[in-house]
Design an enzyme around this catalytic site. Structure first.
Site, mmCIF file in Angstrom:
data_model
loop_
_atom_site.group_PDB
_atom_site.id
_atom_site.type_symbol
_atom_site.label_atom_id
_atom_site.label_comp_id
_atom_site.label_asym_id
_atom_site.label_seq_id
_atom_site.Cartn_x
_atom_site.Cartn_y
_atom_site.Cartn_z
ATOM 1 N N GLU A 126 -4.413 -9.711 -1.775
ATOM 2 C CA GLU A 126 -5.384 -10.569 -1.106
ATOM 3 C C GLU A 126 -5.772 -9.920 0.207
ATOM 4 O O GLU A 126 -4.936 -9.344 0.903
ATOM 5 C CB GLU A 126 -4.749 -11.946 -0.847
ATOM 6 C CG GLU A 126 -5.639 -12.912 -0.103
ATOM 7 C CD GLU A 126 -5.289 -13.062 1.360
ATOM 8 O OE1 GLU A 126 -6.172 -13.483 2.136
ATOM 9 O OE2 GLU A 126 -4.142 -12.745 1.741
ATOM 10 N N HIS B 134 -6.758 -20.436 -7.485
ATOM 11 C CA HIS B 134 -5.803 -19.588 -8.196
ATOM 12 C C HIS B 134 -5.298 -20.209 -9.497
ATOM 13 O O HIS B 134 -4.784 -19.489 -10.351
ATOM 14 C CB HIS B 134 -4.613 -19.264 -7.294
ATOM 15 C CG HIS B 134 -4.960 -18.367 -6.150
ATOM 16 N ND1 HIS B 134 -4.718 -17.012 -6.146
ATOM 17 C CD2 HIS B 134 -5.578 -18.633 -4.970
ATOM 18 C CE1 HIS B 134 -5.154 -16.481 -5.021
ATOM 19 N NE2 HIS B 134 -5.684 -17.450 -4.286
#
Length: 274
Positions: A205, A75
């Site tokens: 997600e 990320h």
């Protein structure tokens, strides 16, 4: 209302999370991660796909801000490359724990890849330092006015220390981007929490979205049972956990079990971040 999404990473794969969202004329990059499974150009999102306002524009002209959800490399791993090599110098937002832990993760990765494995250096230690100077840290549930039109807000995501879901609003349009989150409390973090929001889009997600898993209690019990059986028979247990946060969770779990069972077998913890 006009919302467009450009998925540069983590679309139907785990790795290099990076989604560029255009919302009522404002463009936000959510996460800027790297793919740990590649050593070539596929390691990073393809930033050349980001639309430019006009010929000769820079990424500062193309993006209004970057938002990082948490410190894991899938990320945040491409962030110093994007800022110091590709030239983005605009605002970057993340929580205070993420700002504290991200440079440790990035430097550890750089050392492993360059100093130990001899890979070509993608960014330097100085790049990491200069990148983090551009970061604006935010508190959970703090409403931040990026400019007169764009406001953002972070919500608790669980998962790891500092992980956040981010709300963004421009005019009458609003979205929520989750990154990784966890709805099951564990031994050092609570479940994700978010206000009741009026949203036009959720980007979430979904790694385990189609997987039915045993309860956390059952999984922990089976894990501890297997470990205990091995050490009771004189064996050794190696646990190759690669994620910062997951390793600490397992240590807490084992320590608690060791105390309850009065076990005297030593536990050793090894990591490059120490």
């Amino acid at each position: 209302m006009a919302i467009d999404c450009l998925v540069l990473g983590a679309g139907q794969e785990v790795g290099k999370s990076c989604v560029v969202v255009s919302i009522n004329g404002k463009r936000i990059m959510f996460d800027c991660g790297m793919h740990m499974g590649y050593l070539d150009r596929r390691r990073y999102p393809d930033f050349s796909l980001i639309p430019m306002p006009e010929k000769g524009s820079t990424f500062d002209d193309a993006l209004d801000c970057i938002i990082i959800t948490h410190f894991h490399l899938d990320h945040v791993g491409a962030l110093p490359y994007f800022t110091e090599v590709c030239g983005y110098s605009g605002p970057i937002y993340m929580t205070y724990p993420t700002k504290a832990l991200a440079p440790l993760m990035l430097e550890d990765y750089r050392k492993v890849m360059v100093e130990r494995r001899g890979e070509e250096e993608q960014f330097t230690s100085d790049h990491i330092i200069q990148c983090m100077k551009k970061v604006i840290a935010v508190d959970l549930k703090q409403t931040v006015q990026v400019d007169k039109d764009l406001q953002i807000r972070a919500y608790y995501a669980g998962h790891v220390l500092g992980a956040a879901m981010f709300y963004a609003k421009v005019g009458d349009s609003a979205i929520l981007y989750t990154g990784d989150y966890n709805m099951t409390p564990d031994r050092h973090l609570g479940a994700a929490q978010v206000d009741r929001l009026d949203l036009d889009l959720i980007i979430t997600e979904s790694t385990y979205a189609t997987t039915i898993r045993d309860s956390k209690y059952v999984r922990e019990r089976e894990f501890l049972k297997a470990v205990h059986k091995c050490v009771s028979g004189g064996g050794k247990v190696l646990i190759p956990t690669f994620a910062l946060g997951r390793a600490q969770e397992l240590c807490i779990l084992l320590e608690d079990y060791w105390e309850r069972m009065n076990l005297k077998v030593p536990i050793y913890f090894s990591a490059g971040l120490l």
